[in-house]
Design an enzyme around this catalytic site. Structure first.
Site, PDB file in Angstrom:
ATOM      1  N   PRO A  10      13.702  -3.411 -41.842  1.00  0.00           N
ATOM      2  CA  PRO A  10      12.486  -3.249 -41.036  1.00  0.00           C
ATOM      3  C   PRO A  10      11.341  -2.636 -41.837  1.00  0.00           C
ATOM      4  CG  PRO A  10      14.252  -1.782 -40.256  1.00  0.00           C
ATOM      5  CD  PRO A  10      14.841  -2.660 -41.312  1.00  0.00           C
TER       6      PRO A  10
ATOM      7  N   GLU B 231      22.620   2.964 -41.298  1.00  0.00           N
ATOM      8  CA  GLU B 231      21.282   3.576 -41.341  1.00  0.00           C
ATOM      9  C   GLU B 231      20.427   3.006 -42.468  1.00  0.00           C
ATOM     10  OE1 GLU B 231      20.233   5.579 -38.823  1.00  0.00           O
ATOM     11  OE2 GLU B 231      22.192   4.991 -38.084  1.00  0.00           O
TER      12      GLU B 231
ATOM     13  N   ARG C 179      13.011 -25.634 -42.694  1.00  0.00           N
ATOM     14  CA  ARG C 179      12.088 -26.604 -42.089  1.00  0.00           C
ATOM     15  C   ARG C 179      11.132 -27.172 -43.132  1.00  0.00           C
ATOM     16  NH1 ARG C 179      11.634 -26.757 -36.830  1.00  0.00           N
ATOM     17  NH2 ARG C 179       9.438 -27.334 -36.851  1.00  0.00           N
TER      18      ARG C 179
ATOM     19  N   ASP D  29       3.527 -27.602 -37.022  1.00  0.00           N
ATOM     20  CA  ASP D  29       4.026 -26.366 -36.423  1.00  0.00           C
ATOM     21  C   ASP D  29       2.897 -25.369 -36.229  1.00  0.00           C
ATOM     22  OD1 ASP D  29       6.690 -27.049 -36.320  1.00  0.00           O
ATOM     23  OD2 ASP D  29       7.254 -25.999 -38.151  1.00  0.00           O
TER      24      ASP D  29
HETATM   25  N1  ADE Z   1      17.354  -5.037 -40.257  1.00  0.00           N
HETATM   26  C1  ADE Z   1      17.216  -4.266 -39.162  1.00  0.00           C
HETATM   27  N2  ADE Z   1      16.061  -4.515 -38.550  1.00  0.00           N
HETATM   28  C2  ADE Z   1      15.419  -5.473 -39.273  1.00  0.00           C
HETATM   29  C3  ADE Z   1      14.189  -6.150 -39.165  1.00  0.00           C
HETATM   30  N3  ADE Z   1      13.329  -5.885 -38.184  1.00  0.00           N
HETATM   31  N4  ADE Z   1      13.875  -7.065 -40.096  1.00  0.00           N
HETATM   32  C4  ADE Z   1      14.713  -7.322 -41.112  1.00  0.00           C
HETATM   33  N5  ADE Z   1      15.889  -6.714 -41.270  1.00  0.00           N
HETATM   34  C5  ADE Z   1      16.252  -5.804 -40.363  1.00  0.00           C
END
Ligand code: ADE
Length: 243
Positions: free
Chosen positions: A89, A116, A154, A169
Site C-alpha cells: 500500500p 505487517e 489486456r 477501455d
Molecule cells: N498489500 C496490501 N495492501 C495493498 C495495496 N493496497 N496495494 C498493493 N499491495 C497491497
C-alpha cells in the site's frame, strides 16, 4: 509476457489463472505465469518466514533472508532478470499509465507481502518498483498481484480477441477518459430507451456522440483528479464534440 509471482500462498492463484481471458492467453502461449512459494527459500526445520518486529508492536514482519533468496533465485531462472514489483500500500498508485509502463516489460516479478509488511532491508537491497492498487490495506499482495496481471495482459497483443477493445477501455489513450456508455438489445426496457443516435447507422455521428459522452462522464466523475486529463483536455473535447 512472463510473470513470476512470489508469495506465501501460491494456492490462491490457480482458480484465477484457470478462467476466461487469462486461461486462453496461457493456453495460447501469450502469457506465462509461474508461482513460487517464498517459504521454499526459508531456513531451519520450521522454514520460518516471519518474526516479531524489533522495537515491539503488533503483528509479524516478513524476514529479509527468504525474500531476498527467493527473488535472486527466481531472477536467475531466465536470461532476462525481469522488472521487480513489490505489492504494497506504500507504493505508487496503479493507474492505466502505470499499467502501460509495466505492460511494456517482457518479464514482471511480482513480490507479494503478508503480515505487517517486509523487513525494510528487502527494499534497501532489491530496490523494487513499489506498486499499490489503491489507498486501502489488503490482507496481502496476492489480490493486488492478480490486479496487475489482469490489467497488463489486456495490453499483450493477441490476448483480447479485438485489439480495438483495449484501445477503447476507460483511461486508455490520449486524455485518459472514462469509457462511453454501451447498450445492447432490447431497445427498450422498463421505460429506458437506447439513445436514438446509436440506432441511426451514422458512424460519424455515433463516434462524435461517444467522444462527447466520454468527456462528460470524465468531467462528472473524475473532476480534478490528477491522473485523468485535466480540465483543459476534458472540456476542450467536450466542447469540440458539441453539435
Ligand atoms: N498489500 C496490501 N495492501 C495493498 C495495496 N493496497 N496495494 C498493493 N499491495 C497491497
Amino acid at each position: 509476457m512472463r510473470f513470476d509471482v512470489l508469495t506465501l500462498f501460491p494456492e490462491m492463484f490457480p482458480g484465477y489463472l484457470g478462467q476466461s481471458l487469462l486461461k486462453l492467453a496461457i493456453e495460447r502461449g501469450l502469457v506465462d505465469v509461474r508461482l513460487h512459494n517464498i517459504r521454499d527459500w526459508a531456513q531451519g526445520p520450521h522454514r520460518c518466514v516471519d518474526d516479531r518486529p524489533f522495537g515491539g508492536g503488533p503483528g509479524m514482519v516478513l524476514k529479509v533472508e527468504p525474500v531476498v533468496a527467493c527473488v535472486e533465485a527466481v531472477r536467475r531462472q531466465a536470461d532476462d532478470p525481469g522488472h521487480l514489483v513489490m505489492l504494497t500500500p506504500q507504493g505508487r498508485r496503479l493507474t492505466q499509465a502505470v499499467v502501460e509502463e509495466l505492460g511494456g516489460k517482457p518479464r514482471l516479478i511480482l513480490l507479494c507481502g503478508r503480515y505487517e509488511g517486509f523487513d525494510e532491508r528487502v527494499r534497501q537491497i532489491l530496490k523494487p518498483d513499489e506498486i499499490s492498487v489503491g489507498d486501502y490495506v489488503l490482507n496481502g499482495g496476492e489480490v493486488a498481484a492478480m490486479v496487475v496481471i489482469d490489467a497488463t495482459i489486456r495490453l499483450v497483443p493477441g490476448v483480447l480477441g479485438d485489439e480495438e477493445s483495449s484501445r477503447q477501455d476507460s483511461f486508455a489513450g490520449e486524455g485518459r477518459l472514462l469509457e462511453f456508455s454501451q447498450y445492447t438489445r432490447p431497445r427498450g426496457f422498463r421505460g429506458h430507451e437506447v439513445p436514438e443516435i446509436l440506432l441511426s447507422g451514422d458512424h460519424q455521428a455515433i463516434a462524435r456522440w461517444r467522444e462527447q459522452e466520454r468527456a462528460a462522464r470524465t468531467r462528472e466523475r473524475r473532476a480534478g483528479e490528477s491522473d485523468i486529463a485535466e480540465d483543459e483536455t476534458v472540456s476542450r473535447r467536450g466542447h469540440a464534440a458539441q453539435p
